[in-house]
Structure formats: structure tokens, C-alpha cells
Enzyme design. Structure first.
Site, PDB file in Angstrom:
ATOM      1  N   CYS A  77       0.833  -1.205   0.000  1.00 44.01           N
ATOM      2  CA  CYS A  77       0.000   0.000   0.000  1.00 44.01           C
ATOM      3  C   CYS A  77       0.874   1.263   0.000  1.00 44.01           C
ATOM      4  O   CYS A  77       1.624   1.494  -0.939  1.00 44.01           O
ATOM      5  CB  CYS A  77      -0.995  -0.059   1.164  1.00 44.01           C
ATOM      6  SG  CYS A  77      -2.330   1.157   1.013  1.00 44.01           S
ATOM      7  N   HIS A 175      -3.803  -5.000  -0.204  1.00 47.44           N
ATOM      8  CA  HIS A 175      -3.337  -5.552   1.083  1.00 47.44           C
ATOM      9  C   HIS A 175      -3.431  -7.068   1.017  1.00 47.44           C
ATOM     10  O   HIS A 175      -4.509  -7.623   1.233  1.00 47.44           O
ATOM     11  CB  HIS A 175      -4.221  -5.038   2.221  1.00 47.44           C
ATOM     12  CG  HIS A 175      -3.991  -3.608   2.548  1.00 47.44           C
ATOM     13  ND1 HIS A 175      -3.002  -3.191   3.415  1.00 47.44           N
ATOM     14  CD2 HIS A 175      -4.609  -2.488   2.113  1.00 47.44           C
ATOM     15  CE1 HIS A 175      -3.022  -1.869   3.501  1.00 47.44           C
ATOM     16  NE2 HIS A 175      -3.980  -1.425   2.710  1.00 47.44           N
ATOM     17  N   GLU A 177      -2.482  -9.147   3.127  1.00 44.29           N
ATOM     18  CA  GLU A 177      -2.812  -9.670   4.468  1.00 44.29           C
ATOM     19  C   GLU A 177      -4.296  -9.537   4.787  1.00 44.29           C
ATOM     20  O   GLU A 177      -4.781 -10.094   5.762  1.00 44.29           O
ATOM     21  CB  GLU A 177      -1.947  -8.976   5.533  1.00 44.29           C
ATOM     22  CG  GLU A 177      -2.362  -7.585   5.933  1.00 44.29           C
ATOM     23  CD  GLU A 177      -2.049  -6.464   4.925  1.00 44.29           C
ATOM     24  OE1 GLU A 177      -2.363  -5.308   5.248  1.00 44.29           O
ATOM     25  OE2 GLU A 177      -1.511  -6.736   3.832  1.00 44.29           O
TER      26      GLU A 177
END
Length: 193
Positions: A77, A175, A177
Site C-alpha cells: 500500500c 493488502h 494480508e
């Protein structure tokens, strides 16, 4: 394997740590140059505003360290955006790893782009076993235009680079994650590079 998440006060750090643990690895948080240099893999996260994040990098000397790293480095990001030449956010000079300038989406679309969008034109071992048009989770108002270093593309008003690569440096606008199983697969691929 030693995984270091760069801790410079601008992080989505907990969710990255949990995702790495789910993959069966442990990561340490550090802003210590020697520890970062000694890592097998480095993750450069970022959430927040570019100019204040860059100020924190300058204060800690990490701005000169990061571009010299030789192991695989993943910017996520804002981390990816700070690895570019420049960003319009706060008129901020970046680390100059990726040869592209980060621009703001126009006022014609809702910003930030927030939620799920698909990635395509996948080119890199980062996407091994990942299908074209998988959906990833994004939250951003600025973007890196499609360029020679793009390894994934997303469309939101314009086609832009949702992932970049130059040598041992990788960046994802999305992202991983927070992108479910597919995002975790991408993180796992990074850890196997």
C-alpha cells in the site's frame, strides 16, 4: 528464515504479523538497520499519509537503507507508493526504487477506492498459482500508473499498477494480508522467493 517488518510508525502491522503466523512463519518488527539488513525477507508496510510517513523514514535514516537492500523486499500500500519516485500526496519525494510517479484519482470517482477489486495481467513469481482476475482488498486515494515495472493491473477510473517489481523489490497496492486465501498465497509466494 528471518522476516523483518520495518517499523517506522506507519503500519498495518498486526494484520501482516498474523497473516505470516498463519503461513507458519514468525516475523519481527524492527527499525534497526543491522537487523533489517540481516533479514532474509523484508516487508515495508504503510498506512497513513505519504509526507509524514516519509518524514519518519528520513528521521530514522531508513530512507537511505531501504533502496540498498539486496534481499526480497515487499512494499504494501503506502509502502509501495513510497518506493516510487514521487507522490502527489503531500508533494512527497519517494525512495526512487520504482520509476513511476504516484497520482491522485480524479474527483470523478469516489476516493478512497475502498473494498475489493480484481487484478489481472499477472507477471511474476509473486503470483504463482494465482488466477487472473482474482479479487484483492484495496484502500487508497493515490495510484501508480501502469508502467514498465507493473506486474499486475487493476482498473478504477484508469488502469493502474496494482503491483510493481524491480529486481528484488516488489510492491502491492492491495493488502495481501487482508485479501483472504489468495492474498495469503501471494504473501506465501513472497516468502518463498
Amino acid at each position: 528464515m528471518k522476516i523483518v517488518i520495518i517499523n517506522y510508525g506507519a503500519g498495518n502491522i498486526q494484520s501482516i504479523m498474523f497473516a505470516i503466523e498463519r503461513l507458519g512463519y514468525k516475523a519481527v518488527l524492527s527499525n534497526n538497520p543491522a537487523e533489517i539488513k540481516a533479514a532474509d525477507k523484508v516487508i515495508f508496510p504503510g498506512v497513513g499519509e505519504a509526507s509524514s510517513a516519509m518524514e519518519m523514514l528520513l528521521e530514522s535514516g531508513l530512507d537511505t537503507l531501504i533502496p540498498t537492500l539486496e534481499q526480497p523486499v515487499l512494499g504494501i500500500c503506502l509502502g509501495m507508493q513510497l518506493m516510487c519516485n514521487h507522490t502527489q500526496e503531500g508533494d512527497t519525494k519517494g525512495l526512487g526504487i520504482f520509476d513511476v510517479d504516484v497520482l491522485k484519482f480524479s474527483s470523478k470517482v469516489k476516493v478512497p477506492q475502498m473494498g475489493w477489486n480484481n487484478i489481472y495481467n499477472l507477471k511474476s513469481d509473486l503470483f504463482k498459482g494465482v488466477s487472473e482476475n482474482e479479487y484483492m482488498y484495496l484502500v487508497h486515494s493515490f495510484y501508480a500508473p501502469d508502467c514498465a515495472q507493473s506486474i499486475a493491473t487493476t482498473n478504477y477510473e484508469v488502469e493502474y499498477a496494482s503491483a510493481l517489481q524491480k529486481d528484488n523489490f516488489y510492491g502491492t497496492q492491495f493488502h495481501p494480508e487482508k485479501s483472504g486465501d489468495v492474498g495469503e498465497k501471494i504473501l506465501g509466494n513472497f516468502l518463498k522467493l
